[in-house]
Design a protein around this motif. Structure first.
Motif, PDB file in Angstrom:
ATOM      1  N   GLY A 158       0.837  -1.205   0.000  1.00  0.00           N
ATOM      2  CA  GLY A 158       0.000   0.000   0.000  1.00  0.00           C
ATOM      3  C   GLY A 158       0.861   1.239   0.000  1.00  0.00           C
ATOM      4  N   SER A 159       0.202   2.363   0.112  1.00  0.00           N
ATOM      5  CA  SER A 159       0.875   3.637  -0.058  1.00  0.00           C
ATOM      6  C   SER A 159       0.588   4.544   1.149  1.00  0.00           C
ATOM      7  CB  SER A 159       0.348   4.274  -1.339  1.00  0.00           C
ATOM      8  OG  SER A 159       1.199   5.266  -1.810  1.00  0.00           O
ATOM      9  N   GLN A 160       1.419   5.581   1.327  1.00  0.00           N
ATOM     10  CA  GLN A 160       1.277   6.528   2.449  1.00  0.00           C
ATOM     11  C   GLN A 160       1.246   5.770   3.784  1.00  0.00           C
ATOM     12  OE1 GLN A 160       1.956   9.469   2.775  1.00  0.00           O
ATOM     13  NE2 GLN A 160       1.025  10.110   4.674  1.00  0.00           N
ATOM     14  N   PHE A 178      13.429  -1.645  -3.953  1.00  0.00           N
ATOM     15  CA  PHE A 178      12.379  -0.813  -3.369  1.00  0.00           C
ATOM     16  C   PHE A 178      11.766   0.014  -4.491  1.00  0.00           C
ATOM     17  CE2 PHE A 178      15.622  -1.659  -0.263  1.00  0.00           C
ATOM     18  CZ  PHE A 178      14.943  -1.901   0.918  1.00  0.00           C
ATOM     19  N   GLU A 179      10.475   0.270  -4.379  1.00  0.00           N
ATOM     20  CA  GLU A 179       9.796   1.061  -5.424  1.00  0.00           C
ATOM     21  C   GLU A 179       9.142   2.284  -4.792  1.00  0.00           C
ATOM     22  OE1 GLU A 179       8.473  -2.810  -8.113  1.00  0.00           O
ATOM     23  OE2 GLU A 179       6.998  -1.826  -6.830  1.00  0.00           O
ATOM     24  N   LEU A 180       9.954   3.227  -4.363  1.00  0.00           N
ATOM     25  CA  LEU A 180       9.406   4.403  -3.685  1.00  0.00           C
ATOM     26  C   LEU A 180       8.933   5.437  -4.698  1.00  0.00           C
ATOM     27  CD1 LEU A 180      12.027   4.772  -0.832  1.00  0.00           C
ATOM     28  CD2 LEU A 180       9.682   3.909  -0.652  1.00  0.00           C
ATOM     29  N   GLY A 181       7.745   5.938  -4.507  1.00  0.00           N
ATOM     30  CA  GLY A 181       7.216   6.974  -5.382  1.00  0.00           C
ATOM     31  C   GLY A 181       7.001   8.260  -4.607  1.00  0.00           C
ATOM     32  N   ARG A 182       5.936   8.253  -3.812  1.00  0.00           N
ATOM     33  CA  ARG A 182       5.544   9.446  -3.057  1.00  0.00           C
ATOM     34  C   ARG A 182       6.709  10.041  -2.239  1.00  0.00           C
ATOM     35  NH1 ARG A 182       0.240   9.976  -1.209  1.00  0.00           N
ATOM     36  NH2 ARG A 182       0.078   7.732  -1.516  1.00  0.00           N
ATOM     37  N   ALA A 183       7.427   9.158  -1.526  1.00  0.00           N
ATOM     38  CA  ALA A 183       8.463   9.666  -0.618  1.00  0.00           C
ATOM     39  C   ALA A 183       9.561  10.408  -1.376  1.00  0.00           C
ATOM     40  CB  ALA A 183       9.046   8.516   0.193  1.00  0.00           C
ATOM     41  N   ILE A 239      -6.360  15.840  -7.609  1.00  0.00           N
ATOM     42  CA  ILE A 239      -7.598  15.111  -7.280  1.00  0.00           C
ATOM     43  C   ILE A 239      -7.560  14.465  -5.901  1.00  0.00           C
ATOM     44  CG2 ILE A 239      -6.979  12.863  -8.276  1.00  0.00           C
ATOM     45  CD1 ILE A 239      -9.888  12.864  -9.462  1.00  0.00           C
ATOM     46  N   ARG A 240      -6.394  14.485  -5.255  1.00  0.00           N
ATOM     47  CA  ARG A 240      -6.255  13.716  -4.007  1.00  0.00           C
ATOM     48  C   ARG A 240      -7.272  14.090  -2.917  1.00  0.00           C
ATOM     49  NH1 ARG A 240      -2.541  13.199  -1.068  1.00  0.00           N
ATOM     50  NH2 ARG A 240      -2.617  10.938  -0.915  1.00  0.00           N
ATOM     51  N   PRO A 241      -7.533  15.386  -2.653  1.00  0.00           N
ATOM     52  CA  PRO A 241      -8.528  15.682  -1.612  1.00  0.00           C
ATOM     53  C   PRO A 241      -9.907  15.110  -1.964  1.00  0.00           C
ATOM     54  CG  PRO A 241      -7.187  17.613  -2.057  1.00  0.00           C
ATOM     55  CD  PRO A 241      -6.843  16.601  -3.126  1.00  0.00           C
ATOM     56  N   LEU A 246     -10.626  12.575  -4.033  1.00  0.00           N
ATOM     57  CA  LEU A 246     -10.658  11.116  -4.213  1.00  0.00           C
ATOM     58  C   LEU A 246     -10.361  10.341  -2.935  1.00  0.00           C
ATOM     59  CD1 LEU A 246     -11.121   9.140  -6.553  1.00  0.00           C
ATOM     60  CD2 LEU A 246      -8.680   9.197  -7.012  1.00  0.00           C
ATOM     61  N   TYR A 247      -9.436  10.852  -2.141  1.00  0.00           N
ATOM     62  CA  TYR A 247      -9.018  10.087  -0.946  1.00  0.00           C
ATOM     63  C   TYR A 247      -9.225  10.856   0.345  1.00  0.00           C
ATOM     64  CZ  TYR A 247      -5.971   8.266  -4.715  1.00  0.00           C
ATOM     65  OH  TYR A 247      -5.450   7.797  -5.884  1.00  0.00           O
ATOM     66  N   ASP A 248      -9.984  11.959   0.312  1.00  0.00           N
ATOM     67  CA  ASP A 248     -10.101  12.800   1.512  1.00  0.00           C
ATOM     68  C   ASP A 248      -8.738  13.243   1.995  1.00  0.00           C
ATOM     69  OD1 ASP A 248     -12.808  12.906   1.947  1.00  0.00           O
ATOM     70  OD2 ASP A 248     -12.824  10.939   2.942  1.00  0.00           O
ATOM     71  N   ALA A 298       3.689  14.421  -5.590  1.00  0.00           N
ATOM     72  CA  ALA A 298       3.357  13.027  -5.923  1.00  0.00           C
ATOM     73  C   ALA A 298       1.862  12.899  -6.177  1.00  0.00           C
ATOM     74  CB  ALA A 298       3.764  12.095  -4.781  1.00  0.00           C
ATOM     75  N   TYR A 299       1.516  12.196  -7.232  1.00  0.00           N
ATOM     76  CA  TYR A 299       0.120  11.933  -7.592  1.00  0.00           C
ATOM     77  C   TYR A 299      -0.672  13.235  -7.746  1.00  0.00           C
ATOM     78  CZ  TYR A 299       1.797   7.394  -6.081  1.00  0.00           C
ATOM     79  OH  TYR A 299       2.544   6.257  -5.943  1.00  0.00           O
ATOM     80  N   GLY A 300      -0.010  14.268  -8.243  1.00  0.00           N
ATOM     81  CA  GLY A 300      -0.653  15.543  -8.492  1.00  0.00           C
ATOM     82  C   GLY A 300      -0.769  15.755  -9.981  1.00  0.00           C
TER      83      GLY A 300
HETATM   84  N1  LLP Z   1       4.948  -0.231  -6.359  1.00  0.00           N
HETATM   85  C1  LLP Z   1       3.699  -0.616  -6.676  1.00  0.00           C
HETATM   86  C2  LLP Z   1       3.487  -1.979  -7.164  1.00  0.00           C
HETATM   87  C3  LLP Z   1       2.634   0.281  -6.518  1.00  0.00           C
HETATM   88  O1  LLP Z   1       1.402  -0.109  -6.809  1.00  0.00           O
HETATM   89  C4  LLP Z   1       2.879   1.592  -6.025  1.00  0.00           C
HETATM   90  C5  LLP Z   1       1.794   2.561  -5.864  1.00  0.00           C
HETATM   91  C6  LLP Z   1       4.206   1.950  -5.734  1.00  0.00           C
HETATM   92  C7  LLP Z   1       5.214   1.010  -5.907  1.00  0.00           C
HETATM   93  C8  LLP Z   1       4.574   3.317  -5.222  1.00  0.00           C
HETATM   94  O2  LLP Z   1       4.009   3.558  -3.986  1.00  0.00           O
HETATM   95  P1  LLP Z   1       4.415   4.842  -3.112  1.00  0.00           P
HETATM   96  O3  LLP Z   1       5.856   4.672  -2.694  1.00  0.00           O
HETATM   97  O4  LLP Z   1       4.215   6.062  -3.935  1.00  0.00           O
HETATM   98  O5  LLP Z   1       3.504   4.795  -1.959  1.00  0.00           O
HETATM   99  N2  LLP Z   1      -2.799   7.892  -6.149  1.00  0.00           N
HETATM  100  C9  LLP Z   1      -2.641   7.494  -4.751  1.00  0.00           C
HETATM  101  C10 LLP Z   1      -1.495   6.526  -4.556  1.00  0.00           C
HETATM  102  C11 LLP Z   1      -1.623   5.264  -5.369  1.00  0.00           C
HETATM  103  C12 LLP Z   1      -0.453   4.336  -5.211  1.00  0.00           C
HETATM  104  C13 LLP Z   1      -0.527   3.207  -6.192  1.00  0.00           C
HETATM  105  N3  LLP Z   1       0.582   2.308  -6.146  1.00  0.00           N
HETATM  106  C14 LLP Z   1      -2.475   8.759  -3.907  1.00  0.00           C
HETATM  107  O6  LLP Z   1      -2.526   9.844  -4.449  1.00  0.00           O
HETATM  108  O7  LLP Z   1      -2.340   8.655  -2.679  1.00  0.00           O
END
Ligand code: LLP
Length: 388
Positions: free
Chosen positions: A190-192, A265-270, A304-306, A308-310, A363-365
């Motif tokens: 999951g994320s966040q 590791f697959e970090l996106g948001r961070a 869209i985050r506010p 879509l996800y509050d 992130a996700y903006g």
């Molecule tokens: N790896 C996989 C397989 C994923 O599905 C995701 C995110 C990531 C890595 C990256 O996750 P992160 O490090 O960013 O948490 N649009 C939503 C977030 C959706 C995340 C989907 N998968 C938001 O705005 O909170």
């Protein structure tokens, strides 16, 4: 250190737009590299789904990170930004044939496979091309994460990954195929996620699965734990760099590695959230009977985050000079009641023409923006384009 925004230089840029402070981005990347260097064989693949802005991607590539893609479009964008194909991991439950072909043609590092039918198709297409695809299986670890229901992915009820009970079966199937080479396992819960206990639970689950596989004589080279590390949306100016130290140390302490294994590791948001802000102009301040609305020119089409996800994003007024404050709902121009960025927040007295920054929006903006209401997509600028 907080996001630095020079509003004088922003005059003339049409709002709303995304602004990325590359100093913050570089410091974030440095922090990641400092931590991963402490451990042998830790590799971060930036999850491009969080932000695919070309200028942002180039900075991330310069720091040497790999990249995590979930579509052919993302692979093309990553390659165009200069990421080497042998650092691309490719996940996704529903890869199309052309996307698999692209991954094979470019010799990407690894396909993260989510089902038997997908494995069969990858093997078939690879055979047609005379190639051997490196594959990992995404296993659904049935580990919950303390986060919003829309962004938890590691529960048995979610559509992602292969059920743990089928793990040996799919691996044996892959091992019997000629055009795929099985290398390891992939997870993502999951994320966040801010509670390290969630990552500990995943590490412990991986240890159990590894013990199981070892008894079958199956060895893994690659362990990919996915992403998910959260950021501080409440106090982004004081907690600008996410807690990478604890994050990597948690895996180091709890994940039992076998000789020769690499951890991915697959970090996106961070990586990108805190370097970005959505800059928007106040079009009108409207006084209702119970509320004061700051109506801005950005809407949920831009962020869209506010809606879509509050999600909560801290909002600051960049131009007001008064010390007087007032309470506002900050809302957009879109014809839907969910087009609200925040409610009942204290801002310095705000008036038409003021610029607001909606923080932690890197992130996700921009990447989730849409054209609903025929609105133009927001543009993204890096600080070098604005500050110099
Ligand atoms: N790896 C996989 C397989 C994923 O599905 C995701 C995110 C990531 C890595 C990256 O996750 P992160 O490090 O960013 O948490 N649009 C939503 C977030 C959706 C995340 C989907 N998968 C938001 O705005 O909170």
């Amino acid at each position: 250190m907080a996001l630095s925004i020079n509003v004088d230089r922003m005059a003339g840029i049409r709002t709303p737009f995304y602004y990325y402070d590359t100093n913050i981005l570089r410091q974030t990347l440095d922090a990641i590299n400092t931590e991963t260097k402490k451990y042998d064989k830790y590799f971060v693949h930036y999850a491009v789904k969080a932000n695919a802005n070309m200028k942002v991607l180039k900075v991330i590539n310069e720091a040497g990170l790999g990249i995590d893609c979930v579509s052919g479009g993302e692979i093309e964008q990553a390659l165009a930004a200069g990421f080497p194909a042998n650092k691309i991991v490719f996940a996704g439950v529903g890869k199309s044939d052309w996307e698999i072909e692209l991954g094979l043609d470019k010799d990407i590092f690894c396909f993260n496979v989510e089902s038997i039918p997908e494995l069969e198709i990858i093997n078939e297409i690879a055979a047609q091309k005379g190639k051997v695809a490196t594959v990992c299986f995404r296993i659904n670890p049935n580990v919950g994460a303390h986060t919003h229901a829309h962004i938890t992915t590691g529960l048995a009820e979610n559509k992602f990954g292969i059920d743990m009970k089928d793990m040996e079966k799919v691996i044996q199937q892959a091992q019997s195929m000629t055009n795929v080479q099985f290398k390891g396992l992939h997870f993502h819960i999951g994320s966040q996620i801010l509670e390290m206990d969630d990552f500990i639970a995943l590490a412990e689950r991986i240890n159990e699965l590894q013990d199981r596989l070892e008894s079958e004589g199956i060895h893994l080279e690659i362990i990919n734990v996915g992403g998910g590390l959260g950021i501080d949306y409440k106090e982004p100016q004081t907690h600008t760099i996410p807690n990478f130290k604890d994050y990597f140390a948690t895996y180091h302490q709890h994940l039992k590695l076998r000789p020769g294994q690499t951890v991915h590791f697959e970090l996106g948001r961070a990586v990108v959230a805190q370097c970005g802000a959505l800059i928007t102009k106040v079009n009108f301040v409207k006084e209702g009977s119970v509320k004061k609305f700051a109506i801005v020119d950005a809407g949920f089409t831009d962020l869209i985050r506010p809606a879509l996800y509050d999600a909560h994003h801290k909002i600051i007024n960049l131009t007001s000079t008064t010390t007087e404050t007032d309470t506002y709902d900050v809302v957009g121009p879109i014809c839907e009641s969910s087009d609200v960025f925040d409610k009942d927040i204290q801002l310095p007295k705000t008036q038409r023409g003021d610029l607001l920054a909606i923080l932690s929006a890197g992130a996700y903006g921009e990447i989730m923006a849409s054209c609903y209401n025929c609105r133009p997509l927001p543009k993204g600028y890096i600080s070098e384009e604005i500050q110099n």
